[in-house]
Scaffold this motif. Structure first.
Motif: not given
Length: 405
Positions: A7, A38, A40, A111, A114-115, A118-119, A142
């Protein structure tokens, strides 16, 4: 097979910020690390040219803070993991430490949620955030929700900001710093936390090494370079005062400034008053490769008259000085922050902060003894090659992330 998800703040969707972060990521790509990046936020609509040339962009997943995809993914994460989501977000907000940190964390929540989903989609085995600020907050959320180990790199201002730092010490697999001052501050914080054995690793911010230059010949027309933001801790005013005498004596020289910031107007006025505005070129904020080309081709004296600012801010290890030493340029700076940990005796010229006479004296010494300066350049390059080679430092970080993953 381990996959690292990194990130960033804005890289590679920026032309001027986080160049040293992008350097590290591009090194990972060259070493075939299984990497997903990714950012930010995005400062530019398109990625910078360096990320395209290096192939880094092929590893990037870019989404704005509040895109439909991010918001929909955040909702899905909350629905699938309601308890974990509430706990993770609450910890990040309650322990923020200041209103500014709270605001930064709050806008990062969608975010992060969402992440967290997504991971798992991409099979990431470890998450690493650059900066201890809201980027590490995203990694922490996360990690709690997805059950993936995470870590973060801290530099200087983001350590001082203390954004949910106790919570991050408690949750991170490890924390990485780039200089001794940051390491001392963080270890003191760790020692007083409820996890006093939290791992802290000092891993330098590496640079690319250029071939050594065995001589220095800059006395006829001295060329000076100041690479840095126009903020108080960089000490621009003392550079203006140091060069006033040269201007009064009619001495020819060139001063090149690379950077930008809120004090630019004040700096231009000071240079005008000192009579050096006509000898000064403002290049603005440029890509790191532009600066590196200038250093290699012109071999300027890299001067950074840094101070401990009134708000307590001071330097870590400035990347600009590391770049100067790696590219066989004399470096002149001050004994403040972590600069003495980089510029050891015989590797450059360090003077007391806020002392323009001492600064000018160091510049005179560089120019008046070219044979001695050439010896200093070789020692400085060896110093950087031994500890700041980006190939070595990057892969050490990768190994730590792989072990944690």
């Amino acid at each position: 097979m381990s996959r690292l998800l990194a990130i960033t703040g804005r890289s590679p969707f920026s032309t001027t910020e986080e160049a040293f972060v992008q350097d590290e990521l591009e090194t990972m790509v060259r070493h075939h690390v299984d990497l997903v990046v990714v950012p930010t936020r995005m400062a530019t609509r398109t990625p910078n040219s360096g990320s395209v040339t290096s192939g880094l962009i092929d590893h990037v997943v870019a989404e704005p803070l509040f895109s439909p995809r991010v918001l929909l993914g955040a909702v899905r994460t909350v629905l699938r993991h309601p308890v974990a989501s509430v706990r993770a977000v609450t910890e990040a907000l309650v322990d923020a430490g200041s209103r500014r940190n709270l605001a930064a964390n709050l806008i990062s929540v969608p975010k992060a949620l969402w992440l967290a989903g997504y991971v798992r989609t991409v099979g990431a085995t470890h998450v690493h955030a650059y900066w201890f600020a809201h980027q590490a907050t995203i990694a922490m959320i996360v990690g709690r929700i997805a059950g993936v180990p995470w870590s973060a790199t801290g530099f200087r201002w983001d350590i001082d900001a203390g954004n949910a730092l106790d919570a991050k010490i408690r949750r991170a697999a490890f924390l990485r710093v780039a200089d001794e001052l940051g390491e001392r501050i963080l270890r003191e914080r760790v020692a007083s936390s409820d996890r006093p054995d939290s791992p802290v690793h000092l891993i330098r911010t590496g640079v690319a090494m250029s071939p050594p230059v065995p001589s220095f010949d800059g006395a006829d027309l001295p060329v000076l370079a100041f690479p840095g933001g126009f903020v108080e801790k960089k000490g621009h005013r003392y550079l203006a005062e140091a060069l006033r005498t040269w201007a009064d004596d009619g001495r020819a020289f060139e001063l090149h400034l690379f950077g930008d910031g809120p004090l630019r107007g004040d700096l231009e006025n000071r240079f005008e008053s000192a009579g050096i505005r006509g000898r000064t070129t403002f290049h603005g904020a440029v890509e790191l490769e532009v600066l590196r080309t200038f250093l290699r081709e012109r071999q300027p004296i890299v001067v950074l008259p840094s101070i401990r600012a009134d708000d307590g801010q001071e330097e870590g290890i400035p990347v600009s000085l590391v770049e100067g030493m790696a590219n066989s340029c004399p470096v002149v700076s001050t004994r403040t922050g972590s600069i003495p940990d980089l510029v050891l005796d015989g590797c450059g010229w360090l003077v007391p902060e806020r002392d323009p006479d001492a600064l000018r004296g160091a510049l005179e010494d560089v120019l008046s003894r070219p044979a001695h300066t050439a010896e200093v350049l070789l020692r400085a390059r060896d110093r950087v090659a031994g500890e700041f080679d980006r190939e070595v430092s990057t892969m050490r970080l990768v190994e730590l992330c792989g072990a944690a993953g």
